[in-house]
Design a protein around this motif. Sequence first.
Motif, PDB file in Angstrom:
ATOM      1  N   ASN A   1       4.092  12.685  14.802  1.00 27.30           N
ATOM      2  CA  ASN A   1       4.419  13.870  14.934  1.00 27.30           C
ATOM      3  C   ASN A   1       4.138  14.598  13.843  1.00 27.30           C
ATOM      4  O   ASN A   1       5.056  14.444  12.856  1.00 27.30           O
ATOM      5  CB  ASN A   1       5.751  13.732  15.912  1.00 27.30           C
ATOM      6  N   PRO A   2       3.288  15.727  13.811  1.00 26.70           N
ATOM      7  CA  PRO A   2       3.194  16.410  12.632  1.00 26.70           C
ATOM      8  C   PRO A   2       4.464  17.271  12.195  1.00 26.70           C
ATOM      9  O   PRO A   2       4.807  17.619  11.026  1.00 26.70           O
ATOM     10  CB  PRO A   2       2.040  17.452  13.024  1.00 26.70           C
ATOM     11  N   HIS A   3       5.163  17.742  13.437  1.00 21.64           N
ATOM     12  CA  HIS A   3       6.546  18.490  13.120  1.00 21.64           C
ATOM     13  C   HIS A   3       7.491  17.667  12.207  1.00 21.64           C
ATOM     14  O   HIS A   3       7.964  17.923  11.226  1.00 21.64           O
ATOM     15  CB  HIS A   3       7.440  18.563  14.427  1.00 21.64           C
ATOM     16  N   HIS A   4       7.630  16.362  12.620  1.00 20.48           N
ATOM     17  CA  HIS A   4       8.500  15.416  11.900  1.00 20.48           C
ATOM     18  C   HIS A   4       7.918  15.079  10.448  1.00 20.48           C
ATOM     19  O   HIS A   4       8.886  14.808   9.447  1.00 20.48           O
ATOM     20  CB  HIS A   4       8.716  14.016  12.633  1.00 20.48           C
TER      21      HIS A   4
ATOM     22  N   LEU B   1      13.404   9.419  12.579  1.00 27.12           N
ATOM     23  CA  LEU B   1      13.258   9.066  11.329  1.00 27.12           C
ATOM     24  C   LEU B   1      13.668   7.331  11.360  1.00 27.12           C
ATOM     25  O   LEU B   1      13.039   6.790  10.625  1.00 27.12           O
ATOM     26  CB  LEU B   1      14.525   9.877  10.503  1.00 27.12           C
ATOM     27  N   ARG B   2      14.600   7.045  11.971  1.00 25.15           N
ATOM     28  CA  ARG B   2      14.850   5.498  11.982  1.00 25.15           C
ATOM     29  C   ARG B   2      13.536   4.725  12.130  1.00 25.15           C
ATOM     30  O   ARG B   2      13.419   3.481  11.752  1.00 25.15           O
ATOM     31  CB  ARG B   2      15.930   5.231  12.904  1.00 25.15           C
ATOM     32  N   ARG B   3      13.007   5.174  13.237  1.00 26.50           N
ATOM     33  CA  ARG B   3      11.817   4.376  13.808  1.00 26.50           C
ATOM     34  C   ARG B   3      10.554   4.348  12.601  1.00 26.50           C
ATOM     35  O   ARG B   3      10.030   3.496  12.724  1.00 26.50           O
ATOM     36  CB  ARG B   3      11.282   5.042  15.279  1.00 26.50           C
TER      37      ARG B   3
ATOM     38  N   GLU C   1       8.379  -0.232   7.105  1.00 26.07           N
ATOM     39  CA  GLU C   1       8.967  -1.481   6.522  1.00 26.07           C
ATOM     40  C   GLU C   1       9.571  -1.220   5.087  1.00 26.07           C
ATOM     41  O   GLU C   1       9.305  -1.894   3.986  1.00 26.07           O
ATOM     42  CB  GLU C   1       8.070  -2.650   6.321  1.00 26.07           C
ATOM     43  N   ILE C   2      10.424  -0.028   5.075  1.00 26.50           N
ATOM     44  CA  ILE C   2      10.802   0.179   3.619  1.00 26.50           C
ATOM     45  C   ILE C   2      11.831  -0.569   3.273  1.00 26.50           C
ATOM     46  O   ILE C   2      12.942  -1.072   4.117  1.00 26.50           O
ATOM     47  CB  ILE C   2      11.375   2.068   3.736  1.00 26.50           C
TER      48      ILE C   2
ATOM     49  N   ALA D   1      18.893  11.474   6.908  1.00 28.26           N
ATOM     50  CA  ALA D   1      18.225  12.948   6.707  1.00 28.26           C
ATOM     51  C   ALA D   1      19.047  13.257   5.644  1.00 28.26           C
ATOM     52  O   ALA D   1      18.515  14.072   4.558  1.00 28.26           O
ATOM     53  CB  ALA D   1      18.324  13.979   7.764  1.00 28.26           C
ATOM     54  N   HIS D   2      20.355  13.451   5.523  1.00 27.87           N
ATOM     55  CA  HIS D   2      21.305  13.975   4.504  1.00 27.87           C
ATOM     56  C   HIS D   2      21.124  13.209   3.081  1.00 27.87           C
ATOM     57  O   HIS D   2      21.270  13.863   2.112  1.00 27.87           O
ATOM     58  CB  HIS D   2      22.731  13.834   5.118  1.00 27.87           C
TER      59      HIS D   2
END
Length: 505
Positions: free
Chosen positions: A199-202, A306-308, A314-315, A327-328
């Motif tokens: 998604n370009p928004h994310h 974000l979790r997905r 594979e961070i 996010a924070h």
Amino acid sequence: MSRPNPGLSLRPVPGTRPQTEEPLSPAPDPWESEFGKDVWNMRALQIAAANRVTIRFDRITRPWLMDLAKRWARWRLSTGLTAECAALGTKAVADFDAFLDVTQVVVSGTAEIDRDVVERFLAYQHTHRAGQVSHRIGVGQFNMFLLAVRRYGWVTDLPNTALIYTEDYPKEVVRQPRALSEHVMRQLEHPTNLAKWPNPHHRLITVILMRCGLRISDAVALPQDCVVRDRDGAPYLRYLNHKMKREALVPIDEELERAIAEHIAYVNETSSPNGGSVGARVLFPHGRSNAQGTDHISTHTYRTCLRRWVSRCEITDEHGLSTVVSAHRFRHTLGTRLINLDVPQEVVRRILDHDSHQMTAHYARLSDTSIRRHWEAARKVNASGVEVTLDPDGPLAEAAWSKQRLGRATQALPNGYCGLPVQKTCPHANACLTCPMFITTTEFLPHHREHRTQLLQIISAAEARGQQRLVEMNTQVLGNLDRIIDTLADTPDAVRDRQDTDNAS
């Protein structure tokens, strides 16, 4: 008797109906329908909510306590307090209700909430939340509830002893910033991984969080006219700090400015042509946004995606283990990076739009901790080339570190550090390489090698002039310098630096 005005016809125009004015019906008050409910919907109340769209009272089982909690929440929302803060207060009242249920303390009304009940509730909170940030917050919220009930006369029978004093508050838990390591950030910032956002928004939200340090609630609510320029033409990201209820600015680079402009074009191309003006539209509209495009995506949606994304990329951390990315934590990472780059603390405070210097000081403490860890791990030798060992857990560890930090700031040498207390006079007259208090590390190896070359030239010139005393003094310094170079050159860092130099040449 007054005569009719001949210029004013009272007859209806042929072919038209008489115009009659009907009184406008007043708009219904949303509070009338919401106040009696056990769950309040912020949208129904026309209250903007970034993270929380409902406030729940269904956990409060006592009607008299629920009524007071609702009255307090309505008053707080009417003063402009955020829905998130009002929900925290409601939770504190619900915790008090749960305390009465668990302990079976008989309290049938506010007249029975005395100091004894308050102390038992404080003990209950300590048992269930000691060491948590929510512990102090919950105590403070319940205290504000008691103060509001008494101050505004919502009840008249609350005892004067129903008070929470300053000394009743638990000790504040000071947590260090949860900055992501550079190893993790390099993976997250890599263009290949950013391209994996479906998604370009994310994807753009992630870049803004990394580079600007916004809170996620502020980032998702950005309007399309969020980029402004100063008189020098430098771009800034303008956003609403929902927590502080004020507009804030953060400098951005031209690359991010261009990405935002391209995203605006993308949003306007894919949205309804009947949308409102650009300034009224949001930068990240919801998939089911209205015709005006004013409904932005939710923070919950972004956090889930974000979790997905982190799992898809594979961070991993330095040990190859999966890492938690929120996010924070991007905000903590930016603050830590700026402090480590020696950006003044006041500048960091303005960039992150902190309300107090104390918040920004967390990042400064983390920076000092990181520097200390590297200092303790580094191989240190004295003027005789003997390795110096400092016990980081010793009884004087904090004092020794403070002295070293002060020495670095006030007595830094071109080739090491002075280990003397600052207030003590040095008896060695700048002959640091013969001083027993001298300490150096591998970062000064280039200076030592350059110094050695200069010493050889001085010794040769002194021998030619017959200055034997000068030869003896510099020969002693040369011997110490050779031992220092030999000891430091055997460290892994020095070996790695030599290999890099050889490969480059």
